[in-house]
Design a protein around this motif. Structure first.
Motif, PDB file in Angstrom:
ATOM      1  N   ASP A  15       0.826  -1.211   0.000  1.00  0.00           N
ATOM      2  CA  ASP A  15       0.000   0.000   0.000  1.00  0.00           C
ATOM      3  C   ASP A  15       0.860   1.262   0.000  1.00  0.00           C
ATOM      4  OD1 ASP A  15      -2.266  -1.531  -0.006  1.00  0.00           O
ATOM      5  OD2 ASP A  15      -2.722  -1.252   2.127  1.00  0.00           O
ATOM      6  N   LEU A  16       1.889   1.282   0.858  1.00  0.00           N
ATOM      7  CA  LEU A  16       2.732   2.472   0.962  1.00  0.00           C
ATOM      8  C   LEU A  16       3.643   2.617  -0.245  1.00  0.00           C
ATOM      9  CD1 LEU A  16       3.636   2.514   4.769  1.00  0.00           C
ATOM     10  CD2 LEU A  16       1.968   3.916   3.545  1.00  0.00           C
ATOM     11  N   SER A  17       4.053   1.515  -0.831  1.00  0.00           N
ATOM     12  CA  SER A  17       4.857   1.589  -2.052  1.00  0.00           C
ATOM     13  C   SER A  17       4.047   2.226  -3.179  1.00  0.00           C
ATOM     14  CB  SER A  17       5.329   0.193  -2.471  1.00  0.00           C
ATOM     15  OG  SER A  17       6.228  -0.344  -1.519  1.00  0.00           O
ATOM     16  N   TYR A  18       2.767   1.894  -3.237  1.00  0.00           N
ATOM     17  CA  TYR A  18       1.888   2.513  -4.229  1.00  0.00           C
ATOM     18  C   TYR A  18       1.698   4.003  -3.916  1.00  0.00           C
ATOM     19  CZ  TYR A  18      -2.269   3.542  -6.994  1.00  0.00           C
ATOM     20  OH  TYR A  18      -3.155   4.107  -7.873  1.00  0.00           O
ATOM     21  N   ALA A  19       1.450   4.315  -2.624  1.00  0.00           N
ATOM     22  CA  ALA A  19       1.202   5.704  -2.230  1.00  0.00           C
ATOM     23  C   ALA A  19       2.423   6.588  -2.474  1.00  0.00           C
ATOM     24  CB  ALA A  19       0.795   5.763  -0.758  1.00  0.00           C
ATOM     25  N   TYR A  20       3.627   6.032  -2.279  1.00  0.00           N
ATOM     26  CA  TYR A  20       4.856   6.815  -2.418  1.00  0.00           C
ATOM     27  C   TYR A  20       5.633   6.458  -3.682  1.00  0.00           C
ATOM     28  CZ  TYR A  20       4.244   8.808   2.193  1.00  0.00           C
ATOM     29  OH  TYR A  20       3.762   9.521   3.264  1.00  0.00           O
ATOM     30  N   ASP A  21       4.920   5.937  -4.682  1.00  0.00           N
ATOM     31  CA  ASP A  21       5.556   5.613  -5.957  1.00  0.00           C
ATOM     32  C   ASP A  21       6.182   6.871  -6.563  1.00  0.00           C
ATOM     33  OD1 ASP A  21       6.245   4.069  -8.218  1.00  0.00           O
ATOM     34  OD2 ASP A  21       4.501   4.828  -9.293  1.00  0.00           O
ATOM     35  N   GLY A  22       7.456   6.764  -6.934  1.00  0.00           N
ATOM     36  CA  GLY A  22       8.165   7.914  -7.469  1.00  0.00           C
ATOM     37  C   GLY A  22       8.818   8.774  -6.418  1.00  0.00           C
ATOM     38  N   VAL A  23       8.513   8.505  -5.133  1.00  0.00           N
ATOM     39  CA  VAL A  23       9.127   9.248  -4.023  1.00  0.00           C
ATOM     40  C   VAL A  23      10.135   8.366  -3.291  1.00  0.00           C
ATOM     41  CG1 VAL A  23       8.687  10.535  -1.895  1.00  0.00           C
ATOM     42  CG2 VAL A  23       7.027  10.606  -3.774  1.00  0.00           C
ATOM     43  N   PHE A  24       9.726   7.125  -2.971  1.00  0.00           N
ATOM     44  CA  PHE A  24      10.600   6.158  -2.303  1.00  0.00           C
ATOM     45  C   PHE A  24      10.528   4.831  -3.034  1.00  0.00           C
ATOM     46  CE2 PHE A  24       9.497   8.964   1.329  1.00  0.00           C
ATOM     47  CZ  PHE A  24      10.783   9.363   1.671  1.00  0.00           C
ATOM     48  N   ASP A  25      11.655   4.123  -3.073  1.00  0.00           N
ATOM     49  CA  ASP A  25      11.625   2.780  -3.635  1.00  0.00           C
ATOM     50  C   ASP A  25      11.112   1.804  -2.578  1.00  0.00           C
ATOM     51  OD1 ASP A  25      13.777   2.222  -1.896  1.00  0.00           O
ATOM     52  OD2 ASP A  25      15.278   2.483  -3.460  1.00  0.00           O
ATOM     53  N   LYS A  26      10.874   0.563  -3.002  1.00  0.00           N
ATOM     54  CA  LYS A  26      10.266  -0.412  -2.106  1.00  0.00           C
ATOM     55  C   LYS A  26      11.173  -0.734  -0.929  1.00  0.00           C
ATOM     56  CE  LYS A  26       7.367  -4.515  -2.186  1.00  0.00           C
ATOM     57  NZ  LYS A  26       6.664  -5.488  -3.047  1.00  0.00           N
ATOM     58  N   GLU A  27      12.485  -0.669  -1.129  1.00  0.00           N
ATOM     59  CA  GLU A  27      13.407  -0.950  -0.022  1.00  0.00           C
ATOM     60  C   GLU A  27      13.249   0.069   1.096  1.00  0.00           C
ATOM     61  OE1 GLU A  27      18.214  -1.506   0.827  1.00  0.00           O
ATOM     62  OE2 GLU A  27      17.488  -1.097  -1.203  1.00  0.00           O
ATOM     63  N   ALA A  28      13.135   1.342   0.728  1.00  0.00           N
ATOM     64  CA  ALA A  28      12.966   2.390   1.739  1.00  0.00           C
ATOM     65  C   ALA A  28      11.638   2.229   2.469  1.00  0.00           C
ATOM     66  CB  ALA A  28      13.045   3.766   1.086  1.00  0.00           C
ATOM     67  N   VAL A  29      10.589   1.881   1.731  1.00  0.00           N
ATOM     68  CA  VAL A  29       9.275   1.664   2.346  1.00  0.00           C
ATOM     69  C   VAL A  29       9.341   0.467   3.293  1.00  0.00           C
ATOM     70  CG1 VAL A  29       6.878   1.033   1.918  1.00  0.00           C
ATOM     71  CG2 VAL A  29       8.015   2.705   0.440  1.00  0.00           C
ATOM     72  N   ALA A  66      10.294  12.567   3.468  1.00  0.00           N
ATOM     73  CA  ALA A  66      10.067  13.172   2.155  1.00  0.00           C
ATOM     74  C   ALA A  66      10.050  14.692   2.238  1.00  0.00           C
ATOM     75  CB  ALA A  66       8.749  12.660   1.561  1.00  0.00           C
ATOM     76  N   GLN A  67       9.434  15.222   3.291  1.00  0.00           N
ATOM     77  CA  GLN A  67       9.410  16.674   3.471  1.00  0.00           C
ATOM     78  C   GLN A  67      10.798  17.213   3.810  1.00  0.00           C
ATOM     79  OE1 GLN A  67       6.374  16.846   6.487  1.00  0.00           O
ATOM     80  NE2 GLN A  67       4.778  17.379   5.013  1.00  0.00           N
ATOM     81  N   ALA A  68      11.512  16.489   4.684  1.00  0.00           N
ATOM     82  CA  ALA A  68      12.844  16.928   5.086  1.00  0.00           C
ATOM     83  C   ALA A  68      13.801  16.970   3.899  1.00  0.00           C
ATOM     84  CB  ALA A  68      13.389  16.004   6.169  1.00  0.00           C
ATOM     85  N   ASP A  69      13.650  16.018   2.983  1.00  0.00           N
ATOM     86  CA  ASP A  69      14.535  15.941   1.817  1.00  0.00           C
ATOM     87  C   ASP A  69      14.023  16.756   0.636  1.00  0.00           C
ATOM     88  OD1 ASP A  69      16.159  14.262   3.236  1.00  0.00           O
ATOM     89  OD2 ASP A  69      15.472  12.416   2.287  1.00  0.00           O
ATOM     90  N   GLY A  70      12.870  17.405   0.794  1.00  0.00           N
ATOM     91  CA  GLY A  70      12.333  18.207  -0.295  1.00  0.00           C
ATOM     92  C   GLY A  70      11.710  17.391  -1.409  1.00  0.00           C
ATOM     93  N   ARG A  71      11.346  16.146  -1.119  1.00  0.00           N
ATOM     94  CA  ARG A  71      10.742  15.293  -2.156  1.00  0.00           C
ATOM     95  C   ARG A  71       9.269  15.605  -2.365  1.00  0.00           C
ATOM     96  NH1 ARG A  71      13.579   9.356  -1.750  1.00  0.00           N
ATOM     97  NH2 ARG A  71      15.485   9.993  -0.685  1.00  0.00           N
ATOM     98  N   VAL A  72       8.625  16.117  -1.338  1.00  0.00           N
ATOM     99  CA  VAL A  72       7.233  16.558  -1.468  1.00  0.00           C
ATOM    100  C   VAL A  72       7.124  17.957  -0.875  1.00  0.00           C
ATOM    101  CG1 VAL A  72       6.273  14.232  -1.371  1.00  0.00           C
ATOM    102  CG2 VAL A  72       6.534  15.530   0.732  1.00  0.00           C
ATOM    103  N   ALA A  73       6.234  18.757  -1.441  1.00  0.00           N
ATOM    104  CA  ALA A  73       6.068  20.130  -0.970  1.00  0.00           C
ATOM    105  C   ALA A  73       5.192  20.179   0.274  1.00  0.00           C
ATOM    106  CB  ALA A  73       5.454  20.978  -2.075  1.00  0.00           C
ATOM    107  N   LYS A  74       5.511  21.092   1.163  1.00  0.00           N
ATOM    108  CA  LYS A  74       4.673  21.304   2.337  1.00  0.00           C
ATOM    109  C   LYS A  74       3.492  22.189   1.971  1.00  0.00           C
ATOM    110  CE  LYS A  74       8.515  21.201   5.636  1.00  0.00           C
ATOM    111  NZ  LYS A  74       9.234  21.991   6.670  1.00  0.00           N
TER     112      LYS A  74
END
Length: 205
Positions: A15-29, A66-74
């Motif tokens: 579920d989280l891999s789908y939600a964060y697709d393009g933000v985190f790879d499956k290993e990070a999830v 993701a927010q700390a690394d600037g991968r998603v906007a606040k």
């Protein structure tokens, strides 16, 4: 790990891999979900709810990173409330900030040495204000949560909170509700509510 844990974790990871697709790879999830399981499983008394809590904790950690690394906007300001046990003061402050801000801020809380359960008297005095803690639980302080925050409020945890330049830090001298009768905890709640109101007025207006 119980026999049902691998199945439950696999579903959360998917579920989280789908939600964060393009933000985190499956290993990070997978790392986030496994860490959440390791944190929450030993203290979980109701195993039925454990997968829900694990998913929530992993999602929070991934979003903070993701927010700390600037991968998603606040979309709104990020507030982090920190005390020692994340069972009293920081839970009070975070819950009141979320309640009073009408979701115009995003709130996290954490502890430098978190305990197993939230103070039940704190839960009670929040309920008197119409605030329900729900599935809130004490969580350890992480660098990603600090890095993601715009404002970090500490209460009684000294220098244990890591420092990152560019953040707004405040240290509130608030009494610890641990072991106190409800009359005293109500006074602590009201003190924190006044401080939170001032903070929100400053941030949002």
């Amino acid at each position: 790990m119980t026999s049902t844990a691998p199945t439950a974790l696999a579903a959360i990871i998917d579920d989280l891999s789908y939600a964060y697709d393009g933000v985190f790879d499956k290993e990070a999830v997978t790392d986030a979900v496994t860490s959440a399981w390791d944190l929450l499983s030993p203290r979980s008394s109701v195993r039925t709810y454990l997968p829900i809590l694990v998913a929530r904790q992993a999602r929070e950690q991934l979003m903070a990173l993701a927010q700390a690394d600037g991968r998603v906007a606040k979309k709104v300001p990020e507030l982090l409330f920190v005390c020692v046990h994340n069972a009293g003061r920081s839970q009070l402050a975070a819950s009141l900030a979320e309640h009073l801000s009408a979701r115009r801020v995003h709130v996290r809380s954490a502890g430098s040495a978190p305990v197993d359960d939230t103070n039940p008297v704190v839960v009670q005095v929040l309920a008197e204000r119409g605030v329900t803690l729900g599935t809130a639980y004490p969580k350890p302080l992480s660098d990603s949560a600090v890095r993601a925050a715009d404002v970090i409020i500490t209460m009684g945890c000294g220098d244990t909170c890591p420092y990152f330049p560019g953040k707004r830090y405040e240290d509130w001298d608030v009494a610890d509700p641990a072991g106190q009768p409800i009359e005293v905890v109500r006074e602590i709640r009201d003190d924190i509510q006044a401080r939170v109101t001032t903070l929100l007025r400053d941030i949002l207006h």
